[in-house]
Every structure is written in structure tokens, then in C-alpha cells.
Design a protein around this motif. Structure first.
Motif, PDB file in Angstrom:
ATOM      1  N   TYR A  74     103.183  30.728 144.502  1.00  0.00           N
ATOM      2  CA  TYR A  74     101.982  30.534 143.710  1.00  0.00           C
ATOM      3  C   TYR A  74     100.826  31.559 143.915  1.00  0.00           C
ATOM      4  O   TYR A  74     100.152  31.701 145.047  1.00  0.00           O
ATOM      5  N   THR A  76      96.786  32.573 143.498  1.00  0.00           N
ATOM      6  CA  THR A  76      95.742  32.045 143.301  1.00  0.00           C
ATOM      7  C   THR A  76      94.731  32.530 142.342  1.00  0.00           C
ATOM      8  O   THR A  76      95.122  33.989 142.169  1.00  0.00           O
ATOM      9  N   ASP A  99      95.081  21.610 146.077  1.00  0.00           N
ATOM     10  CA  ASP A  99      95.679  20.719 145.024  1.00  0.00           C
ATOM     11  C   ASP A  99      97.101  21.301 144.536  1.00  0.00           C
ATOM     12  O   ASP A  99      98.016  20.414 144.477  1.00  0.00           O
ATOM     13  N   GLN A 100      97.141  22.422 144.086  1.00  0.00           N
ATOM     14  CA  GLN A 100      98.497  22.862 143.573  1.00  0.00           C
ATOM     15  C   GLN A 100      99.468  23.007 144.709  1.00  0.00           C
ATOM     16  O   GLN A 100     100.643  22.785 144.628  1.00  0.00           O
ATOM     17  N   TRP A 165     103.937  30.471 139.701  1.00  0.00           N
ATOM     18  CA  TRP A 165     103.005  29.694 138.919  1.00  0.00           C
ATOM     19  C   TRP A 165     101.596  30.298 139.493  1.00  0.00           C
ATOM     20  O   TRP A 165     101.468  30.833 140.522  1.00  0.00           O
ATOM     21  N   TYR A 167      97.026  30.656 138.243  1.00  0.00           N
ATOM     22  CA  TYR A 167      95.865  30.422 137.474  1.00  0.00           C
ATOM     23  C   TYR A 167      95.141  31.308 137.308  1.00  0.00           C
ATOM     24  O   TYR A 167      94.542  31.878 138.433  1.00  0.00           O
ATOM     25  N   ALA A 342      92.187  23.367 135.578  1.00  0.00           N
ATOM     26  CA  ALA A 342      93.379  23.705 136.711  1.00  0.00           C
ATOM     27  C   ALA A 342      93.768  22.625 137.504  1.00  0.00           C
ATOM     28  O   ALA A 342      94.921  22.514 137.953  1.00  0.00           O
ATOM     29  N   ILE A 346      98.181  19.721 136.495  1.00  0.00           N
ATOM     30  CA  ILE A 346      99.206  19.960 137.552  1.00  0.00           C
ATOM     31  C   ILE A 346     100.440  18.880 137.254  1.00  0.00           C
ATOM     32  O   ILE A 346     101.447  19.292 137.490  1.00  0.00           O
TER      33      ILE A 346
END
Length: 364
Positions: A74, A76, A99-100, A165, A167, A342, A346
Motif C-alpha cells: 500500500y 500512501t 483506514d486502508q 494499492w 492513492y 479515498a 475502500i
């Protein structure tokens, strides 16, 4: 700053993705059942030189030795150019959004979060913001390092299936990693990519939007790219005041940058159109624009239609480019701004990642 981040030399013979240091840590506000490690590992910079980088690996549910736990890398959003803003530091102090990360852990998957080149370890210079090639290397090598850690910690068997993943700036890192996967890390069993609010062409975005948050981010991009490609005369476009400001900004977090540098980029430059400089055109065209390659794994792109930070056209343009190149790509648009999208995305991202993990093995 702990001893973990002390500078560490890396020999050329060290393999990208090999572990340099590990340190068990507690991530604030996550369940006591999670296990987390700071790790330092080997990667390559934009020019292919070995570098040390840091990140975090977290898992929630211990599994049997016969199981293979998927790994989600992930990436950020942009945290800053320096100081103590590396995600591996913020996760311990409670400053990182969870959260993610929690959504991944709730699936029983392992999550690995890269810091990015030059964040975390002091003395290496500012973070190479917008240097997409380095971001791809750091992302893919963290997947390698997470597998090495999981083997040594008896968390799961490798090779594990991998999904990426990200964002915002993390979405850009994820798609660049996908575009470079076959050439750089064919050993990884990459199954798919989810990327939101992707800045597919930073140069075009900066040209079209002056003032507001992109003023500070444009300056940060100039600093980051000039560090990544320090062999090129990239800071020659700055005035004396611009050079002074760039040196000051190298140690600042994203929040401070956005607060202090609201002037358009040309305010610090010798000419009104700095990105039209021939050297900068080369770097922006070849080293920061997504869509030049075609990921061989499925991609899920998403964006908020009311995004005032990264216009939705940036993401939809990449979606169209991937379609033209024959990539298996999906698109989802939310009636939300940059920050709301964002969160709202999810559940859909989790569904997409789960689907990718059911796909065929890709490593060679």
C-alpha cells in the motif's frame, strides 16, 4: 529518531529486496493482535544505483506454515520531503491514517507500506517526489522484502501473491510499479493493481493549475526530481531566492509545504514557464508521466468527480490510455472530493483486490 534509521551503506552486490534491518514495533491504534516490523531493505534509485530504503510490514492473523498469505503493498499519498514524516515513523506515533491499512488486515492479508526514497533515513537528501522510476523500484522491492521477512518470521510460505494499492502520489507509484513489473521484478507473482486519484502527467497538471495546493506540490516536485536526477542541471531554472527556498523546503512535511509556499512555481524561477525548459521537458515526459508502459496485470482505477487536488480528467485520461494499450482496466468514479473518495472507495477496492488475488500466477 531511533537508531534503526541510522545511515547504512549498501554494497552493489546486494540483491534488491534483501533485508538490511528489522525491528518489531507497535502500531498505534491497531489491534493488539497485529504484528508489525519496521524494515530496511535494498532497492535501486532512478539511475539503477543501490540504495537503502525503509518501510513497514504488518500482519494480523497468524497462519499455518502451509498457508500463503497475500501481500498488499500500500503506497500512501505524499507526506513531505523530509523530517519525521516517513510512514514508518508516523505509524508508530499515531500520525498515519489507518483506514486502508485496517481494511487490508481485516481480510487476513499482510500489508507492506513503503516510505519512499530518502524518507526515514537521514542524510540522503530530500525525498525524490515525482521520480516515478524510483517509486516503482521501491514499491516492487518492498514486496520482495516482505516475502523475505515473512519467511524468516514464519508468517507464511513464499512466493506469495502480490497486489499493489495506492492513492494520490501512491497511486502513481502503484501504476508505475505495474508498468515496470516485467522488466524489473518478473520474479514477483503480481496479480493486480488498484490506484486512485492518479496524477498521470504532473507536468501538464502544473501548467494548467497555478496557485492553490499545486503551487507547493510543484515546488516539491522540482526539488524531488532534481534530487533524483542530480546529474542533470535541473535547478538552474531557480533564482537565488528560489535556490534558498528549495534548500529550506527539503526538510519539510507536506502540511508545512502547503501552508508556506502558495506562490506559483514561476515566482521562484528565472522564466515564467519553467517546465518548458528542454531538460525539464525531457524529465517530465520520460520519468514522471504514467501510461508510457502497459501493465500485464489487471488494473482498477478510481477517482472523485469533485476532486480539486487532482482533477478527475487525470485519472480518466490514464484509464483511456490503458484501454488503448489493451490493459485489462476498470474505472470507478465517486461523487466526492479528493479526501472523501479515498474513504468511499475502500469497499470497491477490497472487492477488486480480492478478485485479482483469484487470478492466475504471473511470476516467471
Amino acid at each position: 529518531m531511533t537508531e534503526f534509521y541510522a545511515p547504512m551503506p549498501v554494497e552493489r552486490k546486494r540483491r534488491p529486496g534483501s533485508l538490511l534491518r528489522t525491528q518489531p514495533v507497535s502500531v498505534r491504534y491497531l489491534s493488539d493482535h497485529t504484528r508489525a516490523w519496521r524494515i530496511a531493505y535494498v532497492s535501486n534509485d532512478s539511475r539503477g544505483e543501490r540504495i537503502p530504503v525503509t518501510g513497514t510490514v504488518i500482519t494480523s492473523n497468524p497462519v499455518t506454515e502451509s498457508a500463503t498469505t497475500p501481500i498488499v503493498v500500500y503506497c500512501t499519498s505524499f507526506h513531505g520531503l523530509g523530517g519525521e514524516c516517513a510512514p514508518s515513523q508516523q505509524l508508530v506515533t499515531g500520525g498515519e491514517a489507518l483506514d486502508q491499512i485496517q481494511a487490508v488486515l481485516d481480510q487476513g492479508w499482510m500489508v507492506a507500506i513503503p516510505d519512499g526514497e530518502n524518507l526515514g533515513i537521514p542524510g540522503l537528501g530530500p525525498h525524490t517526489f515525482l521520480a516515478s522510476r524510483a517509486a516503482a523500484h521501491v514499491t516492487l522491492d518492498l514486496a520482495r522484502a516482505a516475502q523475505a521477512l515473512s519467511d524468516s518470521a514464519h508468517v507464511c510460505q513464499s512466493p506469495a501473491p502480490i497486489v499493489l494499492w495506492g492513492y494520490g502520489d501512491g497511486g502513481r507509484a502503484a501504476v508505475w510499479a505495474g508498468e515496470h513489473h516485467r522488466a524489473y521484478a518478473p520474479d514477483l507473482d503480481l496479480r493486480g493493481i488498484a490506484a486512485g486519484a492518479v496524477v498521470s502527467d504532473p507536468g501538464a497538471l502544473v501548467r494548467s493549475r497555478r496557485g492553490g495546493p499545486w503551487s507547493a506540490l510543484a515546488l516539491a516536485g522540482l526539488i524531488g526530481l532534481s534530487r533524483a536526477y542530480h546529474h542533470l542541471p535541473l535547478r538552474h531554472i531557480l533564482t537565488e531566492d528560489g535556490l534558498r527556498v528549495a534548500q529550506q523546503a527539503e526538510t519539510l512535511s507536506a502540511a508545512v509545504l502547503l501552508d508556506q509556499f502558495r506562490q506559483p512555481l514561476e515566482h521562484w524561477c528565472k522564466h515564467p514557464y519553467p517546465w518548458d525548459d528542454p531538460v525539464w521537458r525531457y524529465v517530465l515526459t520520460n520519468e514522471s508521466r504514467s501510461g508510457a508502459g502497459a501493465p500485464e496485470v489487471p488494473v482498477h482505477l478510481y477517482h472523485g468527480s469533485a476532486d480539486r487536488v487532482v482533477p478527475v480528467e487525470s485519472g480518466s485520461g490514464l484509464f483511456g490510455e490503458y484501454q488503448r494499450r489493451g490493459v485489462s482496466v476498470s474505472w470507478c468514479e465517486y461523487d466526492a472530493n479528493h479526501f472523501r473518495a479515498a474513504i468511499d472507495s475502500i469497499p470497491d477496492v477490497m472487492e477488486a483486490l480480492a478478485g485479482f488475488l483469484q487470478g492466475p500466477r504471473t511470476s516467471r
